[in-house]
Design a protein around this motif. Sequence first.
Motif, PDB file in Angstrom:
ATOM      1  N   LEU A 183      46.486  38.805  53.245  1.00  0.00           N
ATOM      2  CA  LEU A 183      47.036  38.265  52.004  1.00  0.00           C
ATOM      3  C   LEU A 183      48.549  38.091  52.102  1.00  0.00           C
ATOM      4  CD1 LEU A 183      44.966  40.367  49.450  1.00  0.00           C
ATOM      5  CD2 LEU A 183      44.807  37.893  49.771  1.00  0.00           C
ATOM      6  N   LEU A 184      49.234  39.097  52.625  1.00  0.00           N
ATOM      7  CA  LEU A 184      50.688  39.013  52.754  1.00  0.00           C
ATOM      8  C   LEU A 184      51.090  37.901  53.717  1.00  0.00           C
ATOM      9  CD1 LEU A 184      51.588  42.820  52.875  1.00  0.00           C
ATOM     10  CD2 LEU A 184      52.160  41.211  51.044  1.00  0.00           C
ATOM     11  N   SER A 209      53.616  32.785  54.375  1.00  0.00           N
ATOM     12  CA  SER A 209      53.655  31.459  54.967  1.00  0.00           C
ATOM     13  C   SER A 209      53.823  30.382  53.900  1.00  0.00           C
ATOM     14  CB  SER A 209      52.374  31.213  55.776  1.00  0.00           C
ATOM     15  OG  SER A 209      52.346  29.897  56.295  1.00  0.00           O
ATOM     16  N   GLU A 210      53.107  30.542  52.782  1.00  0.00           N
ATOM     17  CA  GLU A 210      53.188  29.546  51.711  1.00  0.00           C
ATOM     18  C   GLU A 210      54.588  29.495  51.102  1.00  0.00           C
ATOM     19  OE1 GLU A 210      50.173  30.726  49.011  1.00  0.00           O
ATOM     20  OE2 GLU A 210      48.506  29.929  50.222  1.00  0.00           O
ATOM     21  N   VAL A 211      55.200  30.648  50.869  1.00  0.00           N
ATOM     22  CA  VAL A 211      56.511  30.685  50.223  1.00  0.00           C
ATOM     23  C   VAL A 211      57.615  30.251  51.180  1.00  0.00           C
ATOM     24  CG1 VAL A 211      58.216  32.171  49.103  1.00  0.00           C
ATOM     25  CG2 VAL A 211      55.785  32.473  48.594  1.00  0.00           C
ATOM     26  N   SER A 212      57.524  30.666  52.432  1.00  0.00           N
ATOM     27  CA  SER A 212      58.589  30.388  53.394  1.00  0.00           C
ATOM     28  C   SER A 212      58.497  28.993  53.992  1.00  0.00           C
ATOM     29  CB  SER A 212      58.562  31.419  54.523  1.00  0.00           C
ATOM     30  OG  SER A 212      57.375  31.284  55.295  1.00  0.00           O
ATOM     31  N   GLU A 223      52.810  34.999  62.206  1.00  0.00           N
ATOM     32  CA  GLU A 223      51.986  35.672  63.209  1.00  0.00           C
ATOM     33  C   GLU A 223      51.790  37.121  62.774  1.00  0.00           C
ATOM     34  OE1 GLU A 223      50.348  34.821  65.815  1.00  0.00           O
ATOM     35  OE2 GLU A 223      51.012  32.762  66.171  1.00  0.00           O
ATOM     36  N   LEU A 224      50.561  37.439  62.398  1.00  0.00           N
ATOM     37  CA  LEU A 224      50.236  38.779  61.912  1.00  0.00           C
ATOM     38  C   LEU A 224      49.656  39.620  63.040  1.00  0.00           C
ATOM     39  CD1 LEU A 224      49.715  40.891  59.632  1.00  0.00           C
ATOM     40  CD2 LEU A 224      47.493  39.779  59.284  1.00  0.00           C
ATOM     41  N   ALA A 262      48.719  43.946  47.428  1.00  0.00           N
ATOM     42  CA  ALA A 262      49.504  42.976  48.195  1.00  0.00           C
ATOM     43  C   ALA A 262      50.499  42.240  47.297  1.00  0.00           C
ATOM     44  CB  ALA A 262      48.577  41.979  48.889  1.00  0.00           C
ATOM     45  N   ALA A 263      50.101  41.987  46.055  1.00  0.00           N
ATOM     46  CA  ALA A 263      50.972  41.263  45.131  1.00  0.00           C
ATOM     47  C   ALA A 263      52.237  42.052  44.808  1.00  0.00           C
ATOM     48  CB  ALA A 263      50.209  40.921  43.851  1.00  0.00           C
TER      49      ALA A 263
END
Length: 310
Positions: free
Chosen positions: A86-87, A92-95, A100-101, A246-247
């Motif tokens: 989730l993080l 990725s969406e915000v940045s 790479e997890l 996660a939020a």
Amino acid sequence: MIGRLARFALTAVGSAAALTAAVGLVTTAEGLLAWERLNPTRMGSVLPRSGRFGTEAGEAIRLGVLGDSLAVGYGAEEPDMTPGALLATWLSEVSGRPVELTNMAVIGAESTALISQLAHLREVTQPDVVVIIIGANDVMHLKRLVDALWPLSETVRDLRRTHAQAVVATCPDLGTVRPFSQPLRFFAHWYSRVLATGQAIVVLRAGGRTVSLADTLGPLFHRDPDDMFSPRDHLHPSSIGYEQAAAVILPSVLAAAGIEREDARTPHRIYRKDVRHPLAWWAFRASRRVGERLTAASSTVTPAAGARSL
């Protein structure tokens, strides 16, 4: 008169000692029974989710995850609903960059496992940001406070020496776990809150960021246990519970990754300011002992060697 007072004092002390012993025996017995009911190895092994998230081009953000079964996401219905996944997805969406997890968390891990987990992580990647979720097993196994704090402190210090950012989700409030009965539930609540306070102290001293799961999520898990806990064992969070966790961790991860937010600046410590912990003194004393231990160790070994030998 003096003899009567002496006998009364001895009787009172003996009664108090007997009561303390009885409560200790009951708590220990309840802990063993609860552990038998909640032992996660009975439901099979789960591999932590790793991989590349996002289709965006550009240099990837290297996100690492260390910790215990909560960091693995044990109890989630889908691998993509685990905290690391989730993080990574939201980061990725915000940045606007791929992520790479690499998740090195292990089910059942105590804080001492962080040293080897970080070593394994560095064999795979040099992380930009590392999320650590740890502490519940130290409470379950009745580890000494100082022994639960020094590995976390050293791990964060080691990360900061290599310019990696650390975000630590401190120990959740285990008093919300319904299978625990009294007085075990009270002890779990008390010790997990003291440990969380100690974790916040040593992490902030080492240059990391902290998020208090007990403050931000404890009331929600207490109020809505049917949705927040996994129906499989009622100990680990459900997919909904992990999504909530996660939020609350995400803002600190974004700040650690250097992503500016328009709404507000994320502080290094996330907690509910109206909460007062009268037992924070114990955590402070333990954190002082951790500092003394690390100082003594650093005077005899190099930083890099010390990180692997502790």
